[in-house]
Motif scaffolding. Sequence first.
Motif, PDB file in Angstrom:
ATOM      1  N   THR A 257      -8.208  -7.462  -1.593  1.00  0.00           N
ATOM      2  CA  THR A 257      -6.754  -7.505  -1.541  1.00  0.00           C
ATOM      3  C   THR A 257      -6.184  -6.175  -2.035  1.00  0.00           C
ATOM      4  O   THR A 257      -6.829  -5.464  -2.802  1.00  0.00           O
ATOM      5  N   TYR A 258      -4.976  -5.872  -1.581  1.00  0.00           N
ATOM      6  CA  TYR A 258      -4.327  -4.608  -1.913  1.00  0.00           C
ATOM      7  C   TYR A 258      -2.855  -4.888  -2.185  1.00  0.00           C
ATOM      8  O   TYR A 258      -2.259  -5.739  -1.523  1.00  0.00           O
ATOM      9  N   TYR A 259      -2.291  -4.143  -3.129  1.00  0.00           N
ATOM     10  CA  TYR A 259      -0.913  -4.382  -3.520  1.00  0.00           C
ATOM     11  C   TYR A 259      -0.153  -3.076  -3.695  1.00  0.00           C
ATOM     12  O   TYR A 259      -0.724  -2.057  -4.094  1.00  0.00           O
ATOM     13  N   ALA A 260       1.136  -3.161  -3.434  1.00  0.00           N
ATOM     14  CA  ALA A 260       2.012  -2.059  -3.817  1.00  0.00           C
ATOM     15  C   ALA A 260       2.121  -2.040  -5.327  1.00  0.00           C
ATOM     16  O   ALA A 260       2.060  -3.102  -5.980  1.00  0.00           O
ATOM     17  N   ASP A 261       2.291  -0.874  -5.886  1.00  0.00           N
ATOM     18  CA  ASP A 261       2.383  -0.768  -7.343  1.00  0.00           C
ATOM     19  C   ASP A 261       3.537  -1.590  -7.895  1.00  0.00           C
ATOM     20  O   ASP A 261       3.450  -2.129  -9.002  1.00  0.00           O
ATOM     21  N   SER A 262       4.592  -1.706  -7.126  1.00  0.00           N
ATOM     22  CA  SER A 262       5.791  -2.397  -7.599  1.00  0.00           C
ATOM     23  C   SER A 262       5.588  -3.899  -7.784  1.00  0.00           C
ATOM     24  O   SER A 262       6.381  -4.543  -8.470  1.00  0.00           O
ATOM     25  N   VAL A 263       4.559  -4.464  -7.156  1.00  0.00           N
ATOM     26  CA  VAL A 263       4.332  -5.909  -7.246  1.00  0.00           C
ATOM     27  C   VAL A 263       3.006  -6.266  -7.904  1.00  0.00           C
ATOM     28  O   VAL A 263       2.739  -7.449  -8.161  1.00  0.00           O
ATOM     29  N   LYS A 264       2.200  -5.274  -8.186  1.00  0.00           N
ATOM     30  CA  LYS A 264       0.874  -5.526  -8.767  1.00  0.00           C
ATOM     31  C   LYS A 264       1.013  -6.256 -10.089  1.00  0.00           C
ATOM     32  O   LYS A 264       1.826  -5.893 -10.940  1.00  0.00           O
ATOM     33  N   GLY A 265       0.231  -7.318 -10.225  1.00  0.00           N
ATOM     34  CA  GLY A 265       0.287  -8.127 -11.434  1.00  0.00           C
ATOM     35  C   GLY A 265       1.291  -9.255 -11.368  1.00  0.00           C
ATOM     36  O   GLY A 265       1.264 -10.165 -12.204  1.00  0.00           O
TER      37      GLY A 265
ATOM     38  N   SER B 176      -3.173 -14.412  -0.598  1.00  0.00           N
ATOM     39  CA  SER B 176      -4.373 -15.201  -0.360  1.00  0.00           C
ATOM     40  C   SER B 176      -4.318 -15.738   1.068  1.00  0.00           C
ATOM     41  O   SER B 176      -3.280 -15.644   1.731  1.00  0.00           O
ATOM     42  N   ARG B 177      -5.413 -16.287   1.510  1.00  0.00           N
ATOM     43  CA  ARG B 177      -5.433 -16.831   2.854  1.00  0.00           C
ATOM     44  C   ARG B 177      -6.349 -18.037   2.921  1.00  0.00           C
ATOM     45  O   ARG B 177      -7.297 -18.156   2.141  1.00  0.00           O
TER      46      ARG B 177
ATOM     47  N   MET C  10      -4.540  -9.253   7.209  1.00  0.00           N
ATOM     48  CA  MET C  10      -3.145  -9.686   7.148  1.00  0.00           C
ATOM     49  C   MET C  10      -2.398  -8.894   6.082  1.00  0.00           C
ATOM     50  O   MET C  10      -2.959  -8.542   5.039  1.00  0.00           O
ATOM     51  N   GLY C  11      -1.122  -8.673   6.372  1.00  0.00           N
ATOM     52  CA  GLY C  11      -0.305  -7.949   5.403  1.00  0.00           C
ATOM     53  C   GLY C  11       1.055  -8.595   5.240  1.00  0.00           C
ATOM     54  O   GLY C  11       1.518  -9.353   6.114  1.00  0.00           O
TER      55      GLY C  11
END
Length: 121
Positions: A58-66, A71-72, A34-35
Motif C-alpha cells: 500500500t502507498y499513501y500521500a504524506d498528508s494522510v499517512k497514519g 484495503s481491498r 487500485m487507487g
Amino acid sequence: QVQLVESGGGLVQAGDSLRLSCAASERTFSTYDMGWFRQAPGKEREFVAAIRWSGSSTYYADSVKGRFTISRDNAKNTVYLQMNSLKREDAAVYYCAAGRHGRRSYQYDYWGQGTQVTVSS
C-alpha cells in the motif's frame, strides 16, 4: 471495461471517521492495482492512496499517512478507504481508480464518478 462505483461519502465533523467503498463490475478487478484520489474545489486532483492487485503493498500521500487505510477484498470486487481523524482539508470529491499502480492520474485507466466528503469544524 471496468465500471467503478464509489459510496460512503457524507458530512462529518473534524475528528470523525468515514469509510469509503468502491465496487467494481468486473471479475478482473483482482488483476488491477487500485487507487484513491481526491479533488477539492479549485484544486487539482491529488493522489491519496493505492494498493497493489494482491493487496501486498500500500502507498499513501504524506498528508494522510497514519490516518487513512486502503484495503481491498478481491472476493467482493471492492476497495475501501478508511479515513480516521478527518480534517477540514480532507474535504473533497473522492475518486477510486483502477490501473497500474502509481501516484499519477495517468497511470489509471478506469475511474468512478466520485463521492463527496465534507468535513465541518
